[in-house]
Write a protein that holds these residues in place. Structure first.
Motif, PDB file in Angstrom:
ATOM      1  N   LEU A  27      -5.685  16.263 -13.029  1.00 14.56           N
ATOM      2  CA  LEU A  27      -5.252  15.266 -14.010  1.00 14.56           C
ATOM      3  C   LEU A  27      -4.065  14.453 -13.531  1.00 14.56           C
ATOM      4  CD1 LEU A  27      -3.017  16.799 -16.609  1.00 14.56           C
ATOM      5  CD2 LEU A  27      -4.684  18.335 -15.686  1.00 14.56           C
ATOM      6  N   HIS A  28      -3.413  14.862 -12.439  1.00  9.58           N
ATOM      7  CA  HIS A  28      -2.278  14.087 -11.947  1.00  9.58           C
ATOM      8  C   HIS A  28      -2.710  12.949 -11.030  1.00  9.58           C
ATOM      9  CE1 HIS A  28       0.086  17.045 -13.843  1.00  9.58           C
ATOM     10  NE2 HIS A  28      -0.145  17.996 -12.962  1.00  9.58           N
ATOM     11  N   ALA A  29      -3.748  13.157 -10.231  1.00  9.54           N
ATOM     12  CA  ALA A  29      -4.150  12.131  -9.272  1.00  9.54           C
ATOM     13  C   ALA A  29      -5.532  12.440  -8.706  1.00  9.54           C
ATOM     14  CB  ALA A  29      -3.139  12.055  -8.122  1.00  9.54           C
ATOM     15  N   PRO A  30      -6.321  11.388  -8.437  1.00 17.33           N
ATOM     16  CA  PRO A  30      -7.585  11.612  -7.731  1.00 17.33           C
ATOM     17  C   PRO A  30      -7.337  11.969  -6.264  1.00 17.33           C
ATOM     18  CG  PRO A  30      -7.438   9.349  -8.601  1.00 17.33           C
ATOM     19  CD  PRO A  30      -6.103   9.989  -8.777  1.00 17.33           C
ATOM     20  N   ALA A  31      -8.327  12.626  -5.664  1.00 18.10           N
ATOM     21  CA  ALA A  31      -8.179  13.089  -4.276  1.00 18.10           C
ATOM     22  C   ALA A  31      -7.922  11.923  -3.322  1.00 18.10           C
ATOM     23  CB  ALA A  31      -9.432  13.858  -3.858  1.00 18.10           C
ATOM     24  N   ALA A  32      -8.656  10.825  -3.526  1.00 20.20           N
ATOM     25  CA  ALA A  32      -8.520   9.695  -2.594  1.00 20.20           C
ATOM     26  C   ALA A  32      -7.105   9.119  -2.640  1.00 20.20           C
ATOM     27  CB  ALA A  32      -9.547   8.616  -2.941  1.00 20.20           C
ATOM     28  N   TYR A  33      -6.517   9.118  -3.841  1.00 20.14           N
ATOM     29  CA  TYR A  33      -5.151   8.604  -3.980  1.00 20.14           C
ATOM     30  C   TYR A  33      -4.172   9.515  -3.238  1.00 20.14           C
ATOM     31  CZ  TYR A  33      -0.813   7.180  -6.335  1.00 20.14           C
ATOM     32  OH  TYR A  33       0.447   6.753  -6.622  1.00 20.14           O
ATOM     33  N   ARG A  34      -4.384  10.823  -3.384  1.00 18.12           N
ATOM     34  CA  ARG A  34      -3.497  11.763  -2.675  1.00 18.12           C
ATOM     35  C   ARG A  34      -3.600  11.554  -1.155  1.00 18.12           C
ATOM     36  NH1 ARG A  34      -4.123  15.758  -6.999  1.00 18.12           N
ATOM     37  NH2 ARG A  34      -2.014  16.453  -7.463  1.00 18.12           N
ATOM     38  N   ARG A  35      -4.834  11.322  -0.681  1.00 17.69           N
ATOM     39  CA  ARG A  35      -5.002  11.154   0.772  1.00 17.69           C
ATOM     40  C   ARG A  35      -4.312   9.865   1.220  1.00 17.69           C
ATOM     41  NH1 ARG A  35     -10.260  11.708   1.065  1.00 17.69           N
ATOM     42  NH2 ARG A  35     -10.204  13.925   1.518  1.00 17.69           N
ATOM     43  N   ASP A  36      -4.511   8.803   0.469  1.00 23.26           N
ATOM     44  CA  ASP A  36      -3.862   7.532   0.830  1.00 23.26           C
ATOM     45  C   ASP A  36      -2.341   7.674   0.802  1.00 23.26           C
ATOM     46  OD1 ASP A  36      -6.327   6.405   1.075  1.00 23.26           O
ATOM     47  OD2 ASP A  36      -6.243   5.249  -0.796  1.00 23.26           O
ATOM     48  N   MET A  37      -1.842   8.369  -0.221  1.00 26.63           N
ATOM     49  CA  MET A  37      -0.388   8.512  -0.334  1.00 26.63           C
ATOM     50  C   MET A  37       0.173   9.395   0.782  1.00 26.63           C
ATOM     51  SD  MET A  37       0.690   6.488  -2.514  1.00 26.63           S
ATOM     52  CE  MET A  37       2.390   7.020  -2.385  1.00 26.63           C
ATOM     53  N   THR A  38      -0.638  10.340   1.271  1.00 30.93           N
ATOM     54  CA  THR A  38      -0.170  11.156   2.392  1.00 30.93           C
ATOM     55  C   THR A  38       0.135  10.261   3.596  1.00 30.93           C
ATOM     56  OG1 THR A  38      -1.413  13.066   1.630  1.00 30.93           O
ATOM     57  CG2 THR A  38      -0.737  13.065   3.946  1.00 30.93           C
ATOM     58  N   ALA A  39      -0.722   9.261   3.839  1.00 29.12           N
ATOM     59  CA  ALA A  39      -0.467   8.336   4.954  1.00 29.12           C
ATOM     60  C   ALA A  39       0.814   7.535   4.698  1.00 29.12           C
ATOM     61  CB  ALA A  39      -1.655   7.397   5.150  1.00 29.12           C
TER      62      ALA A  39
END
Lengths: 282, 174
Positions: free
Chosen positions: A257-269
């Motif tokens: 509920l905090h973030a979608p997986a794709a957003y987390r991956r993009d933010m990791t970069a």
């Protein structure tokens, strides 16, 4: 909500604590993660072993070039320690992101490690720093490398009869700089995603680089492919961008509920690039 | 289990179950109703009190853990009249419904002790763990900012950095 009933033991020695541990028992250190879980009844232990008065709170350096932290060192004590600031500024800066001051006043370094929240800062910092954890049980003492310690969300290599007692972190060599970049929903909440880097520069070239990511996999992870890209190279915007992409590729994020997986991956970069930029900045 | 505390300078003790939180122990067993219980899992900060001089969320501490500690609740901040920080909250209309106020006072007390001249950003960071349901943060920040050294107790003046957070710098109570 209120916690379900449990038996309570305030341990006065490490031996007494270790003797009481086993299936059905949980360790209570600062309680900043456990007490909420008890209140929510997501943990219903038979026995709570309170270790918070054990004398495992020393902060110091060892003759073998490590920073030694007693497992019951309060987060705020580590954050404000001149020894930590001098020897492992990555840890000192990361600690400012852990909960609010009222939480850091009571939470402990070892408690954060043993709780093993995949989004927590300290497990990732210790993973990036090649820390070694010391555990005591009725069978004796053993050490566990941070890389072998985190097994899954809230799962560690500690057995039911083991108590984490100390953390040793090898001191980074001269010329080492760090970077911390975290995204959270409000300041000092658990990370949506966070990146911790430690970069050793020698004559303008990366001699060593460590990158650990929190909140983007079932455990904190090391971005080893990204580290390999950096070693032996002079930092440049293109190099940092390539390392950031490699770090994102190493993630295995979940939708929640905090973030979608794709957003987390993009933010990791994004966060890896920021943390590396901080580490290599003049 | 018998739990003994010094609360606001007074020795108090009572029996309680190990599962009783410090918040419930203070409020229900000892009668310190200035302790406000909100979320009961450490998210809202309403129950924040000072334990041995340092802020703690009383819902995230078991009463048995605090046995022997020295606790200050909102009742202990004032003696016969409001202390200067409480008076600043009153003067800046920082109370709103008042539910979060004891926790806000606790974190502000600790902040100003450790950092007598916090910036607005530092004040906002310090109170970020305390939820105000009235969303009255602006006046709370102003009340704490007014306590900064060396301008303590002064209304923020036009040239003061505090004016940027004080809302209506010239405003006084009717």
């Amino acid at each position: 909500m209120k916690a379900a009933p449990f038996e309570y033991l305030r341990a006065s020695t490490v031996d007494e604590a270790v003797g009481a541990l086993g299936p059905g028992a949980v360790v209570l250190a600062g309680g900043q993660s456990l007490v909420p879980l008890l209140n929510l009844r997501s943990r219903r232990p038979e026995l709570v072993v309170d270790v918070s008065r054990l004398p495992l709170t020393d902060i110091g350096t060892t003759g073998t070039g490590s920073l030694a932290l007693g497992a019951l060192t309060r987060l705020r004590a580590a954050e404000t320690s001149p020894v930590v600031a001098r020897t492992l500024p990555l840890l000192a800066e990361a600690l400012t992101c852990v909960g609010h001051v009222s939480v850091r006043n009571r939470g402990t370094v070892g408690g954060s490690v043993a709780h093993a929240d995949p989004a927590a800062e300290l497990p990732a910092v210790f993973l990036a720093s090649d820390a070694v954890f010391t555990a005591r049980s009725a069978d004796g003492v053993r050490t566990i490398a941070a890389g072998d310690f985190f097994r899954g969300p809230h799962r560690t290599a500690l057995g039911p009869g083991e108590l984490l007692t100390a953390i040793h972190v090898p001191l980074p060599p001269p010329g080492t700089r760090h970077g911390v970049a975290e995204l959270s929903r409000r300041p000092n909440d658990l990370a949506v995603t966070a990146v911790f880097t430690s970069v050793t520069l020698a004559r303008g070239v990366v001699a060593d680089a460590r990158i650990a990511v929190a909140g983007a996999a079932p455990t904190p992870i090391r971005a080893r492919a990204a580290e390999d890209l950096l070693r032996g190279e002079a930092p440049s915007p293109d190099l940092l961008a390539a390392a950031a992409d490699a770090a994102a590729a190493a993630t295995d994020p979940a939708d929640d509920l905090h973030a979608p997986a794709a957003y987390r991956r993009d933010m990791t970069a994004v966060l890896t690039r920021r943390a590396l930029r901080q580490a290599v900045a003049e | 289990m018998k739990v003994s505390l010094t609360v606001n300078g007074r020795t108090c003790s009572a029996d309680c179950e190990p599962r009783r939180t410090l918040a419930d122990f203070l409020r229900h067993d000892l009668g310190f109703t200035g302790v406000r219980v909100g979320c009961e899992h450490g998210a809202c900060g309403s129950c924040t009190v000072l334990v041995d001089g340092a802020t703690a969320r009383a819902c995230c501490v078991l009463a048995v853990q605090a046995d022997g500690s020295d606790v200050t609740t909102a009742e202990g901040l004032a003696t016969t009249s409001l202390n200067p920080l409480q008076e600043s909250f009153r003067r800046h209309h920082a109370l709103q419904c008042g539910f979060c106020t004891p926790g806000m006072l606790a974190v502000a007390t600790e902040l100003l002790r450790e950092n007598p001249s916090p910036t607005e950003a530092e004040i906002r960071t310090a109170i970020a763990g305390n939820l105000c349901r009235c969303t009255g943060y602006h006046n709370i920040v102003a009340a704490i900012a007014a306590m900064r050294e060396p301008n303590r107790d002064d209304e923020p003046s036009a040239g003061d950095a505090g004016a940027s957070v004080a809302g209506n710098p010239g405003r006084t109570d009717p």
